[in-house]
Design a protein around this motif. Sequence first.
Motif, PDB file in Angstrom:
ATOM      1  N   GLN A 105     -48.722 -50.282  -3.639  1.00  0.00           N
ATOM      2  CA  GLN A 105     -47.562 -50.395  -4.526  1.00  0.00           C
ATOM      3  C   GLN A 105     -46.269 -50.163  -3.738  1.00  0.00           C
ATOM      4  OE1 GLN A 105     -47.247 -47.199  -7.280  1.00  0.00           O
ATOM      5  NE2 GLN A 105     -45.380 -47.946  -8.239  1.00  0.00           N
ATOM      6  N   HIS A 106     -46.264 -49.161  -2.859  1.00  0.00           N
ATOM      7  CA  HIS A 106     -45.075 -48.908  -2.031  1.00  0.00           C
ATOM      8  C   HIS A 106     -44.794 -50.104  -1.128  1.00  0.00           C
ATOM      9  CE1 HIS A 106     -44.861 -44.971  -3.633  1.00  0.00           C
ATOM     10  NE2 HIS A 106     -45.862 -44.447  -2.940  1.00  0.00           N
ATOM     11  N   ASN A 107     -45.872 -50.720  -0.613  1.00  0.00           N
ATOM     12  CA  ASN A 107     -45.707 -51.917   0.202  1.00  0.00           C
ATOM     13  C   ASN A 107     -45.077 -53.035  -0.623  1.00  0.00           C
ATOM     14  OD1 ASN A 107     -46.244 -54.424   1.633  1.00  0.00           O
ATOM     15  ND2 ASN A 107     -47.781 -53.321   2.830  1.00  0.00           N
TER      16      ASN A 107
ATOM     17  N   GLN B 264     -41.567 -55.003   0.125  1.00  0.00           N
ATOM     18  CA  GLN B 264     -41.420 -56.453   0.222  1.00  0.00           C
ATOM     19  C   GLN B 264     -40.416 -56.979  -0.803  1.00  0.00           C
ATOM     20  OE1 GLN B 264     -44.875 -58.985   0.864  1.00  0.00           O
ATOM     21  NE2 GLN B 264     -46.183 -57.159   1.161  1.00  0.00           N
ATOM     22  N   THR B 265     -40.446 -56.416  -2.000  1.00  0.00           N
ATOM     23  CA  THR B 265     -39.496 -56.835  -3.037  1.00  0.00           C
ATOM     24  C   THR B 265     -38.063 -56.566  -2.601  1.00  0.00           C
ATOM     25  OG1 THR B 265     -41.145 -56.312  -4.729  1.00  0.00           O
ATOM     26  CG2 THR B 265     -38.880 -56.565  -5.464  1.00  0.00           C
ATOM     27  N   HIS B 266     -37.829 -55.397  -2.019  1.00  0.00           N
ATOM     28  CA  HIS B 266     -36.488 -55.066  -1.537  1.00  0.00           C
ATOM     29  C   HIS B 266     -36.062 -56.009  -0.416  1.00  0.00           C
ATOM     30  CE1 HIS B 266     -37.072 -50.647  -3.041  1.00  0.00           C
ATOM     31  NE2 HIS B 266     -36.949 -51.524  -4.027  1.00  0.00           N
ATOM     32  N   ALA B 267     -37.016 -56.364   0.471  1.00  0.00           N
ATOM     33  CA  ALA B 267     -36.692 -57.281   1.566  1.00  0.00           C
ATOM     34  C   ALA B 267     -36.294 -58.655   1.032  1.00  0.00           C
ATOM     35  CB  ALA B 267     -37.893 -57.399   2.507  1.00  0.00           C
TER      36      ALA B 267
ATOM     37  N   LEU C 241     -50.216 -60.058  -2.612  1.00  0.00           N
ATOM     38  CA  LEU C 241     -49.943 -59.956  -4.046  1.00  0.00           C
ATOM     39  C   LEU C 241     -51.204 -60.250  -4.860  1.00  0.00           C
ATOM     40  CD1 LEU C 241     -47.737 -59.391  -6.102  1.00  0.00           C
ATOM     41  CD2 LEU C 241     -47.161 -61.827  -6.077  1.00  0.00           C
ATOM     42  N   ASP C 242     -51.960 -61.261  -4.450  1.00  0.00           N
ATOM     43  CA  ASP C 242     -53.208 -61.570  -5.165  1.00  0.00           C
ATOM     44  C   ASP C 242     -54.195 -60.406  -5.084  1.00  0.00           C
ATOM     45  OD1 ASP C 242     -52.260 -64.051  -5.845  1.00  0.00           O
ATOM     46  OD2 ASP C 242     -53.313 -65.122  -4.249  1.00  0.00           O
ATOM     47  N   ALA C 243     -54.320 -59.823  -3.893  1.00  0.00           N
ATOM     48  CA  ALA C 243     -55.266 -58.711  -3.717  1.00  0.00           C
ATOM     49  C   ALA C 243     -54.865 -57.501  -4.561  1.00  0.00           C
ATOM     50  CB  ALA C 243     -55.338 -58.326  -2.238  1.00  0.00           C
ATOM     51  N   LEU C 244     -53.580 -57.149  -4.555  1.00  0.00           N
ATOM     52  CA  LEU C 244     -53.131 -55.995  -5.331  1.00  0.00           C
ATOM     53  C   LEU C 244     -53.244 -56.269  -6.819  1.00  0.00           C
ATOM     54  CD1 LEU C 244     -51.967 -53.192  -5.522  1.00  0.00           C
ATOM     55  CD2 LEU C 244     -49.674 -54.145  -5.223  1.00  0.00           C
ATOM     56  N   SER C 245     -52.978 -57.503  -7.232  1.00  0.00           N
ATOM     57  CA  SER C 245     -53.096 -57.837  -8.650  1.00  0.00           C
ATOM     58  C   SER C 245     -54.546 -57.704  -9.121  1.00  0.00           C
ATOM     59  CB  SER C 245     -52.592 -59.266  -8.888  1.00  0.00           C
ATOM     60  OG  SER C 245     -52.679 -59.607 -10.249  1.00  0.00           O
TER      61      SER C 245
ATOM     62  N   LYS D  86     -51.725 -49.464 -14.794  1.00  0.00           N
ATOM     63  CA  LYS D  86     -51.128 -50.536 -15.595  1.00  0.00           C
ATOM     64  C   LYS D  86     -49.744 -50.918 -15.069  1.00  0.00           C
ATOM     65  CE  LYS D  86     -53.616 -49.827 -19.951  1.00  0.00           C
ATOM     66  NZ  LYS D  86     -53.509 -49.572 -21.405  1.00  0.00           N
ATOM     67  N   LEU D  87     -48.992 -49.939 -14.602  1.00  0.00           N
ATOM     68  CA  LEU D  87     -47.670 -50.233 -14.049  1.00  0.00           C
ATOM     69  C   LEU D  87     -47.789 -51.111 -12.802  1.00  0.00           C
ATOM     70  CD1 LEU D  87     -45.889 -46.765 -14.409  1.00  0.00           C
ATOM     71  CD2 LEU D  87     -45.409 -48.858 -15.694  1.00  0.00           C
ATOM     72  N   VAL D  88     -48.753 -50.797 -11.935  1.00  0.00           N
ATOM     73  CA  VAL D  88     -48.936 -51.608 -10.726  1.00  0.00           C
ATOM     74  C   VAL D  88     -49.362 -53.025 -11.105  1.00  0.00           C
ATOM     75  CG1 VAL D  88     -50.242 -51.840  -8.586  1.00  0.00           C
ATOM     76  CG2 VAL D  88     -49.510 -49.576  -9.358  1.00  0.00           C
ATOM     77  N   TRP D  89     -50.262 -53.143 -12.060  1.00  0.00           N
ATOM     78  CA  TRP D  89     -50.702 -54.466 -12.505  1.00  0.00           C
ATOM     79  C   TRP D  89     -49.517 -55.240 -13.077  1.00  0.00           C
ATOM     80  CZ3 TRP D  89     -54.654 -55.435 -17.066  1.00  0.00           C
ATOM     81  CH2 TRP D  89     -55.000 -56.795 -17.082  1.00  0.00           C
ATOM     82  N   ALA D  90     -48.696 -54.579 -13.866  1.00  0.00           N
ATOM     83  CA  ALA D  90     -47.531 -55.242 -14.454  1.00  0.00           C
ATOM     84  C   ALA D  90     -46.553 -55.704 -13.378  1.00  0.00           C
ATOM     85  CB  ALA D  90     -46.841 -54.301 -15.437  1.00  0.00           C
TER      86      ALA D  90
END
Length: 849
Positions: A663-665, A669-672, A686-690, A714-718
């Motif tokens: 999630q921190h990763n 990436q989102t900030h970058a 993203l696919d793996a984390l989802s 649930k927050l990470v999934w969202a």
Amino acid sequence: MFVMLMAFVFTMLCSPAVTQAQTPDLSEGLRIERLRQAGDIDGLEQLGSDTNDKIAAAYSKWNMARLKARSSNNKDMLQNMLSPWRKNIIWEDHPYTLLLRSLMAETLFYDLWASETDNPSLVMRFGMPDEALAKQVIEQTTGLADQLPIKLASHLNKYPAGSRPTIAQRASYLAALACHLQALAIQHLAPNPAQENKLRQQAINALHVFDDALDDPWQLAESAAWLKVEIQLAQGQHNNIIEPKTATILQAKLARAMLHAAQGQVDQACEALQKEASNKIWQPPQMQLVIADAICRIGTTAHRHDLAMRQYVTLLKHDNPALEQAIRQRLVTIDWLDTPSQLINMDFQTLDTLLWVMLKPISNGQPIDATLGERVAKWLVAMGESNKPFDPQTSQTLRYTTLAAWYHLGFATTDNSMSMIEGCWNSLHSAIQNTNADDRLILESLAPAMLLAQRIQNQDRSLWLRILWQYQELSRILYTRFNTSQLADDYRLFDVVAVRLPAKEYALALQRLADMPANHAQYWVSLRYQLGIYRQLANHPDWPSERIVAAVAPIRDQAVRHLPRATDEQQQTIVQVAIEASGMLWQAAVKNQDWQSAADQLQWLESSHQVDAQTKRTWLTRRLVSLQRAAQWQATNRLANQLLNDDGKASFPVIMQIMEAMQHNLESQTHAVMLGKRDAIDATFLDALSELSQSVVKWAMVNVEDEQQVLLAKLVWAMCLKESGHTRDALALLSPLTGQFGDEPDLLMTIAECHFKLASAANDQQAAKLYHQLISRSLPDAQGQFPSRYWQAWTRYLQICDRTHQHTDVIASRIHSLKAEDPTLGGEPWAVLLKALQDRYAGSQTPIK
């Protein structure tokens, strides 16, 4: 023990007059009971899925789970279902609530804590429970002991008048049992007389429902009567107890024996229990153990103590490791076994056998705790003072394993222990000089003896030198004897390792071990010794990490290749070689921060079926961490799912740590992307984390009680849904949670980010409202620093003003005032984005009042 008369209860509940008075469809209760009596698991599952009544669904599914668990003897299934159903939902205003709660209590007492289905709580009530069981009893009965009588009073009027006594008897007995068990557990762990007496009085009060009962539909009258006797005995009311007329179940017979013993009839009580021990009805070992425990508790003379110990010896004939461990625990905790006079007067064969049980872990190379070791030492001293002969088969083992006992205990600081150590060495020396001695036994005794000798070299130098001299003399005798013996290679292994050669001789030691032919019976043991030497060389200047890895890797590969075709005798040793070598290679890679190599060293474990579950899980979780740090996202997701499916409860904490790190990763990436440093988030990542977060959510909702953990998943999934273009799905996942977690900043921020990304007028309005809440609720820390979400919320709020062209005249002024709070504006990426907004509106700013 309970005769389930639920059909009777539900027939009355489902009469037309009652059904009209209740909102729920009580006819479902009758259907559930009929399906349960018929053992129709599929029917119960279907009914639980079809009904819209959540309490009826819970009642149906619990009956289904209980049938399944009993048919497969799977207590974990019941434990997993029990945890989430201990929530307050079961106390809702519903006709089935009390029935469901009673069923859950019965499952807890009569399935999860069962020694036998006839009376499962006997171990807690008459035996000597272990600490883990006592802690579980306190945890599970806390609340139940208080709530059940209260809820009984408030819910009883929901049942027809004719069924109320029946319901009251069942719930009251379970409440009394919960109070009594909790008091016993407290007494076992940390005695608190005031709390124990309060619980016992609650139990007595609950049992009053049986005083004038005319019917006994649950067949509880006898159990209730003797439960009252047990409680009165615990309260010290020995002479005022009226003995119940009947005692047909084991619980009653044990309570009666306790009562007779308390009233001075100890011999009769012991004889009665001994008679019960020969009763075929109580033949299962668990019941026999309970009877032996009861004899042990009421016995007050050496004769009765000997009787109890002989009962334990009889149980050892079952050749049951779990039973053997239970008896070993009892031998440590029985107080009078510390009395030398009791030991000396005991039947010697019995004492000898029990001592061997206590020493058995040492003979298998396992460490022992100080309590067990101290008792072993006292027994040995007492047996030595008794001048009675040791059993020929046992005595040699006792004599040599005593050395291991002293070593593990670290008793080498007392004069008595030094004397015992020297005495054992003298015995060993005499045995080796005896040409008729058991060579294998002598060899096996040398390793712990040398370890012990090394332990004391700084505490008693003169004794150490005497032992070393004895070893040199023994070594000459053994070399001569073993050179023509099948034990020659065994001794070679011992001489290399147990004596611990100086570092300069490690090369010679490795060469000796390498000479062992691959078809030799001790070949895999020699490889373990080689690994031990390489471990000792890890910090040697002549042995850099690369050299050790080059030597260890072939050993690991050879063991892994050989495992599938290993014989039963070889398998355990080969597994140890493979695990130890892999661990050394993994540690070397981790030390060099080579996470890909670290993960590769443990890959073979994923498909191995020879490694025990706990060891496999331990090393696979380390591989999981290594894969995550090596950015092997798909492999991380696949292994995490494998661990969830195999043993999710044990692996869940590590998997949550992995998901949080990813999630921190994702945030990085989102900030970058926000700052234009990258075009998009890594699609594979993203696919793996989802997929991982979705799997964790589904598993946790069934198996995890900590709702904060479920929320985090649930927050990470969202977040993944939002970043992959499914923002509305993310909102649909999170919006229902606001009622329960409305004050959680991470939930509010994630929902706000979803609205911000959708960017419609309505979404902007909702996002701005949420960002405003987050700003107002964010407080500085002790150093005056605001959390990151404060700066994120301000950035987003001002960006909404920018794109909706509202309040743009105050954007620059607002950012200027924020700089006064923190010149860094919260750091990247918010500082960069806020600076860009400030530059855009620098010429059109209106001061903020």
